[in-house]
Design a protein around this motif. Structure first.
Motif, PDB file in Angstrom:
ATOM      1  N   ALA A  22       0.835  -1.208   0.000  1.00 49.44           N
ATOM      2  CA  ALA A  22       0.000   0.000   0.000  1.00 49.44           C
ATOM      3  C   ALA A  22       0.871   1.260   0.000  1.00 49.44           C
ATOM      4  CB  ALA A  22      -0.940   0.000   1.195  1.00 49.44           C
ATOM      5  N   LEU A  26       0.946   4.100  -3.029  1.00 46.87           N
ATOM      6  CA  LEU A  26       0.672   5.504  -2.770  1.00 46.87           C
ATOM      7  C   LEU A  26       1.887   6.372  -3.091  1.00 46.87           C
ATOM      8  CD1 LEU A  26      -1.305   7.633  -1.849  1.00 46.87           C
ATOM      9  CD2 LEU A  26      -0.624   7.173   0.516  1.00 46.87           C
ATOM     10  N   VAL A  64      -0.348   5.369   6.417  1.00 44.39           N
ATOM     11  CA  VAL A  64      -1.003   4.213   5.809  1.00 44.39           C
ATOM     12  C   VAL A  64      -0.811   3.061   6.780  1.00 44.39           C
ATOM     13  CG1 VAL A  64      -1.082   2.669   3.831  1.00 44.39           C
ATOM     14  CG2 VAL A  64      -0.495   5.079   3.499  1.00 44.39           C
ATOM     15  N   ASN A  94      -4.605   0.181   4.709  1.00 42.58           N
ATOM     16  CA  ASN A  94      -3.959  -0.453   3.557  1.00 42.58           C
ATOM     17  C   ASN A  94      -4.970  -0.827   2.483  1.00 42.58           C
ATOM     18  OD1 ASN A  94      -1.370  -0.321   4.623  1.00 42.58           O
ATOM     19  ND2 ASN A  94      -1.442  -2.374   5.480  1.00 42.58           N
ATOM     20  N   VAL A  97      -6.087   2.078   0.282  1.00 42.88           N
ATOM     21  CA  VAL A  97      -5.088   2.476  -0.710  1.00 42.88           C
ATOM     22  C   VAL A  97      -5.041   1.467  -1.850  1.00 42.88           C
ATOM     23  CG1 VAL A  97      -2.627   2.896  -1.112  1.00 42.88           C
ATOM     24  CG2 VAL A  97      -3.706   3.748   0.980  1.00 42.88           C
ATOM     25  N   ILE A 101      -7.442   3.682  -4.755  1.00 39.19           N
ATOM     26  CA  ILE A 101      -6.367   4.676  -4.792  1.00 39.19           C
ATOM     27  C   ILE A 101      -6.872   6.027  -5.289  1.00 39.19           C
ATOM     28  CG2 ILE A 101      -5.529   4.000  -7.084  1.00 39.19           C
ATOM     29  CD1 ILE A 101      -3.310   5.162  -4.155  1.00 39.19           C
ATOM     30  N   VAL A 104      -8.531   7.845  -2.417  1.00 43.30           N
ATOM     31  CA  VAL A 104      -7.511   8.289  -1.466  1.00 43.30           C
ATOM     32  C   VAL A 104      -6.817   9.537  -1.999  1.00 43.30           C
ATOM     33  CG1 VAL A 104      -5.267   7.670  -0.448  1.00 43.30           C
ATOM     34  CG2 VAL A 104      -7.160   6.019  -0.417  1.00 43.30           C
TER      35      VAL A 104
END
Length: 124
Positions: A22, A26, A64, A94, A97, A101, A104
């Motif tokens: 994760a 990110l 995260v 996690n 993400v 994504i 996020v």
């Protein structure tokens, strides 16, 4: 002046080389000023703690976390320390993400655009 904390720096380097999936996902979307033109650094030691991602210019910290952090008192203390120092903390799981994504990144961008820059901008 005391100089850098070698122990914290060593720990941060170790964490950078052992990121979770994760965090890696990110990081690839945060690096190189891809979100709102803001620079992020990863696994940055600040005071007693090492944080996943920090945008220093906007004083935004992104953490995260996996399931082991659910209701962890240590995370509350870390968050309180950052808040006292003027930082804003965004915390994502996690699975958020890895599975969402785009959502996020939208949350992060919204937070960055809501904040005033800490560095003065020159007007024409």
């Amino acid at each position: 002046m005391r100089g850098p904390d070698r122990k914290a720096t060593s720990r941060a380097r170790q964490l950078r080389s052992h990121q979770t999936d994760a965090e890696t996902k990110l990081w690839h979307r945060l690096r190189n000023r891809q979100i709102a033109g803001c620079k992020f650094v990863r696994q940055e030691p600040v005071g007693l703690y090492v944080y996943d991602f920090i945008c220093r210019e906007r004083k935004l910290v992104i953490e995260v976390d996996g399931g082991q952090h659910a209701e962890a008192k240590a995370d509350i203390v870390r968050g309180d320390t950052l808040t006292r120092d003027g930082y804003c903390v965004l915390r994502f799981w996690n699975n958020e993400v890895l599975g969402n994504i785009d959502g996020v990144l939208q949350t992060i961008e919204s937070k960055l655009l809501d904040q005033e820059p800490l560095t003065p901008t020159l007007s024409p």
